[in-house]
Scaffold this motif. Structure first.
Motif, PDB file in Angstrom:
ATOM      1  N   LYS A   1     -12.659   6.229  -5.098  1.00 16.06           N
ATOM      2  CA  LYS A   1     -11.480   6.915  -5.637  1.00 16.06           C
ATOM      3  C   LYS A   1     -10.215   6.620  -4.840  1.00 16.06           C
ATOM      4  O   LYS A   1      -9.166   7.216  -5.099  1.00 16.06           O
ATOM      5  N   ASN A   2     -10.311   5.745  -3.848  1.00 20.47           N
ATOM      6  CA  ASN A   2      -9.151   5.420  -3.000  1.00 20.47           C
ATOM      7  C   ASN A   2      -8.512   6.683  -2.418  1.00 20.47           C
ATOM      8  O   ASN A   2      -7.279   6.796  -2.358  1.00 20.47           O
ATOM      9  N   THR A   3      -9.338   7.587  -1.970  1.00 16.43           N
ATOM     10  CA  THR A   3      -8.835   8.885  -1.527  1.00 16.43           C
ATOM     11  C   THR A   3      -9.463   9.290  -0.195  1.00 16.43           C
ATOM     12  O   THR A   3     -10.664   9.089   0.019  1.00 16.43           O
TER      13      THR A   3
ATOM     14  N   PHE B   1      -8.295  -0.457  -0.228  1.00 14.47           N
ATOM     15  CA  PHE B   1      -8.488   0.819   0.475  1.00 14.47           C
ATOM     16  C   PHE B   1      -9.676   0.748   1.424  1.00 14.47           C
ATOM     17  O   PHE B   1      -9.621   1.219   2.557  1.00 14.47           O
TER      18      PHE B   1
ATOM     19  N   VAL C   1       0.853  -1.184   0.000  1.00 13.37           N
ATOM     20  CA  VAL C   1       0.000   0.000   0.000  1.00 13.37           C
ATOM     21  C   VAL C   1       0.888   1.233   0.000  1.00 13.37           C
ATOM     22  O   VAL C   1       1.806   1.346   0.823  1.00 13.37           O
ATOM     23  N   GLN C   2       0.630   2.139  -0.913  1.00 14.97           N
ATOM     24  CA  GLN C   2       1.380   3.394  -0.976  1.00 14.97           C
ATOM     25  C   GLN C   2       0.420   4.563  -0.842  1.00 14.97           C
ATOM     26  O   GLN C   2      -0.678   4.539  -1.399  1.00 14.97           O
TER      27      GLN C   2
ATOM     28  N   VAL D   1      -4.087   9.939  -1.824  1.00 10.70           N
ATOM     29  CA  VAL D   1      -4.472   8.859  -2.711  1.00 10.70           C
ATOM     30  C   VAL D   1      -3.723   7.599  -2.303  1.00 10.70           C
ATOM     31  O   VAL D   1      -2.510   7.616  -2.102  1.00 10.70           O
ATOM     32  N   VAL D   2      -4.462   6.503  -2.193  1.00  7.79           N
ATOM     33  CA  VAL D   2      -3.904   5.237  -1.716  1.00  7.79           C
ATOM     34  C   VAL D   2      -3.916   4.211  -2.839  1.00  7.79           C
ATOM     35  O   VAL D   2      -4.955   3.993  -3.476  1.00  7.79           O
ATOM     36  N   SER D   3      -2.772   3.607  -3.089  1.00  9.39           N
ATOM     37  CA  SER D   3      -2.696   2.582  -4.133  1.00  9.39           C
ATOM     38  C   SER D   3      -3.203   1.255  -3.594  1.00  9.39           C
ATOM     39  O   SER D   3      -3.266   1.037  -2.389  1.00  9.39           O
ATOM     40  N   GLY D   4      -3.568   0.350  -4.497  1.00  6.75           N
ATOM     41  CA  GLY D   4      -3.992  -0.975  -4.080  1.00  6.75           C
ATOM     42  C   GLY D   4      -5.498  -1.132  -4.115  1.00  6.75           C
ATOM     43  O   GLY D   4      -6.245  -0.173  -4.261  1.00  6.75           O
ATOM     44  N   ARG D   5      -5.925  -2.387  -3.956  1.00 10.81           N
ATOM     45  CA  ARG D   5      -7.335  -2.719  -4.082  1.00 10.81           C
ATOM     46  C   ARG D   5      -8.045  -2.831  -2.739  1.00 10.81           C
ATOM     47  O   ARG D   5      -9.239  -3.138  -2.701  1.00 10.81           O
TER      48      ARG D   5
END
Length: 124
Positions: free
Chosen positions: A76-78, A29, A2-3, A23-27
């Motif tokens: 939006k993983n945000t 969140f 996770v970034q 903003v978070v990477s990955g599925r």
């Protein structure tokens, strides 16, 4: 892995507003509780606010209650931090953090992942 990447910091006058984004990477969140922390010059990093996986629960430190608002958009993983009525004492590097959570809870410590931070300076 996770970034987390923060944005939105900058210089603002006292009484002004800023909106931070993370903003978070990955599925995964939506399985993570999120939080914002800050570190002022010469001070230790401190918890500011947390939000649960669903966004249904939040927890604010007393010094920002009524001025800051955390929210998240799982599509939006945000995660966002709306900061109003900013004061010079809000000046700090603001960090976004994530913690995997099996329940819909907020956390103020033991976070699993951290961003690199974004600088907020409140000054006239």
């Amino acid at each position: 892995q996770v970034q987390l990447v923060e944005s939105g910091g900058g210089l603002v006058q006292p009484g002004g507003s800023l909106r931070l984004s993370c903003v978070v990477s990955g599925r995964t969140f939506s399985r993570h509780a999120m939080g914002w922390f800050r570190q002022a010059p010469g001070k230790e990093r401190e918890f500011v606010v947390g939000i649960s996986r669903s966004g249904g629960m939040t927890n604010y430190v007393d010094s920002v209650k009524g001025r800051f608002t955390i929210s998240r958009d799982n599509a939006k993983n945000t995660v966002y931090l709306q900061m109003n009525s900013l004061k010079p004492e809000d000046t700090a590097v603001y960090y976004c953090a994530a913690k995997y959570s099996a329940s819909d809870s907020t956390y103020s410590h033991n976070m699993d992942y951290w961003g690199k931070g974004t600088l907020v300076t409140v000054s006239s």
